[in-house]
Design a protein around this motif. Structure first.
Motif, PDB file in Angstrom:
ATOM      1  N   ALA A  75       0.826  -1.203   0.000  1.00  0.00           N
ATOM      2  CA  ALA A  75       0.000   0.000   0.000  1.00  0.00           C
ATOM      3  C   ALA A  75       0.857   1.248   0.000  1.00  0.00           C
ATOM      4  O   ALA A  75       1.930   1.295   0.614  1.00  0.00           O
ATOM      5  N   LEU A  76       0.367   2.277  -0.666  1.00  0.00           N
ATOM      6  CA  LEU A  76       0.973   3.606  -0.651  1.00  0.00           C
ATOM      7  C   LEU A  76      -0.052   4.592  -0.124  1.00  0.00           C
ATOM      8  O   LEU A  76      -1.193   4.618  -0.599  1.00  0.00           O
ATOM      9  N   ILE A  77       0.345   5.377   0.870  1.00  0.00           N
ATOM     10  CA  ILE A  77      -0.512   6.408   1.443  1.00  0.00           C
ATOM     11  C   ILE A  77       0.178   7.748   1.253  1.00  0.00           C
ATOM     12  O   ILE A  77       1.261   7.979   1.798  1.00  0.00           O
ATOM     13  N   VAL A 127       8.435   3.130  -5.103  1.00  0.00           N
ATOM     14  CA  VAL A 127       7.507   2.074  -4.705  1.00  0.00           C
ATOM     15  C   VAL A 127       7.748   0.815  -5.527  1.00  0.00           C
ATOM     16  O   VAL A 127       7.726  -0.304  -5.000  1.00  0.00           O
ATOM     17  N   GLY A 128       8.002   0.986  -6.820  1.00  0.00           N
ATOM     18  CA  GLY A 128       8.265  -0.164  -7.676  1.00  0.00           C
ATOM     19  C   GLY A 128       9.498  -0.938  -7.247  1.00  0.00           C
ATOM     20  O   GLY A 128       9.495  -2.173  -7.216  1.00  0.00           O
ATOM     21  N   LEU A 149       1.814  -2.814  -6.598  1.00  0.00           N
ATOM     22  CA  LEU A 149       1.024  -2.059  -5.621  1.00  0.00           C
ATOM     23  C   LEU A 149      -0.414  -2.573  -5.615  1.00  0.00           C
ATOM     24  O   LEU A 149      -1.057  -2.672  -6.662  1.00  0.00           O
ATOM     25  N   ASP A 150      -0.910  -2.894  -4.423  1.00  0.00           N
ATOM     26  CA  ASP A 150      -2.283  -3.373  -4.272  1.00  0.00           C
ATOM     27  C   ASP A 150      -3.260  -2.260  -3.893  1.00  0.00           C
ATOM     28  O   ASP A 150      -4.430  -2.299  -4.284  1.00  0.00           O
ATOM     29  N   ILE A 151      -2.785  -1.288  -3.103  1.00  0.00           N
ATOM     30  CA  ILE A 151      -3.675  -0.248  -2.580  1.00  0.00           C
ATOM     31  C   ILE A 151      -2.994   1.110  -2.665  1.00  0.00           C
ATOM     32  O   ILE A 151      -1.830   1.255  -2.282  1.00  0.00           O
ATOM     33  N   PHE A 164       0.165  -1.346 -10.571  1.00  0.00           N
ATOM     34  CA  PHE A 164      -1.019  -1.857  -9.890  1.00  0.00           C
ATOM     35  C   PHE A 164      -1.242  -3.335 -10.191  1.00  0.00           C
ATOM     36  O   PHE A 164      -1.144  -3.787 -11.336  1.00  0.00           O
ATOM     37  N   ALA A 165      -1.527  -4.075  -9.125  1.00  0.00           N
ATOM     38  CA  ALA A 165      -1.870  -5.483  -9.259  1.00  0.00           C
ATOM     39  C   ALA A 165      -3.269  -5.611  -9.852  1.00  0.00           C
ATOM     40  O   ALA A 165      -3.999  -4.627 -10.017  1.00  0.00           O
TER      41      ALA A 165
END
Length: 246
Positions: A9-11, A74-75, A81-83, A126-127
């Motif tokens: 997840a990324l916030i 992130v990658g 990334l799921d969320i 994104f997954a």
């Protein structure tokens, strides 16, 4: 609890307020979490709370090149990334006659332009399935004085939730929105409001008689990020203590 077990997840704006509380709950639910922030002091304070359980990324939410850099980080860290919880934002409350071009452009850059290009940059990561949650506001619905810039940017985000949900669902990406009312975060202090001011606002404007707690918004984001909401697409969850019903 493990509703987000093995999810990444990324916030954005995850170093204080709603974003930080959401990061806590994501981690408690089993997710690997990355958070962004702009203020080094807030980043270090969040790091002291979350420790090694989170990846911290210093980034300006309104800088377009910065959004690509976030995606690259992130990658490399997660692979996919799921969320995504788009939470970073700015609230500029002032009468319309006091709004200049710089103020207008800053709000649009941080609240609209940055999120749009962040989502674009993250698309290859994104997954399938994946979930995007946009933090909008009840100000997209109500005519609150002195919030013209803020309201228009949040209305744009709400539009993204609807249009992008239709565009991205074929890739397995669900897009939804949470629209909080007033929440007890450092925001109101930054706006110069005292405890007496916020108490008076709660009494006069919010049927439930109080501001929301960050945890109450975070719980909704956990739901929308989890597989429990697999049939929820292009929806808006209003969490405002009844304020928008007045």
């Amino acid at each position: 609890m493990s509703r987000l077990q093995n999810k990444t997840a990324l916030i954005t704006g995850g170093t204080s307020g709603i974003g930080l509380e959401t990061a806590r709950q994501f981690i408690a639910e089993g997710a690997k979490v990355a958070v962004t922030g702009t203020n080094p002091k807030n980043i270090e304070a969040a790091r002291a709370e979350l420790g090694d359980a989170a990846l911290f990324i210093q980034a300006d939410a309104g800088d377009i090149a910065g959004q690509k850099a976030i995606a690259e980080t992130v990658g490399k860290a997660f692979g996919h990334l799921d969320i995504l919880f788009v939470n970073a934002g700015v609230a500029d409350f002032r009468p319309i006659e006091q709004v200049d071009e710089d103020a207008f452009d800053r709000s649009v850059a941080i609240n609209v332009k940055g999120p749009f290009f962040l989502i674009q940059a993250l698309l290859p990561l994104f997954a399938n399935p994946a979930s995007i949650v946009l933090n909008t506001s009840i100000n997209a619905h109500i005519g609150m004085p002195n919030t013209s810039i803020y309201a228009l940017t949040k209305a744009a985000l709400l539009s993204f939730a609807k249009t992008l949900s239709g565009e991205l669902i074929g890739r397995g990406i669900r897009v939804n929105a949470v629209s909080p009312g007033p929440v007890a975060t450092p925001l109101y202090g930054k706006l110069g409001m005292s405890t007496a001011d916020t108490d008076a606002m709660a009494t006069a404007k919010i049927p439930i008689g109080r501001f929301g707690h960050p945890s109450e918004i975070a719980k909704a984001v956990v739901f929308l990020g989890s597989d429990e909401s697999a049939y929820t697409v292009g929806s808006e969850l209003v969490i405002d203590g009844g304020m928008s019903n007045l």
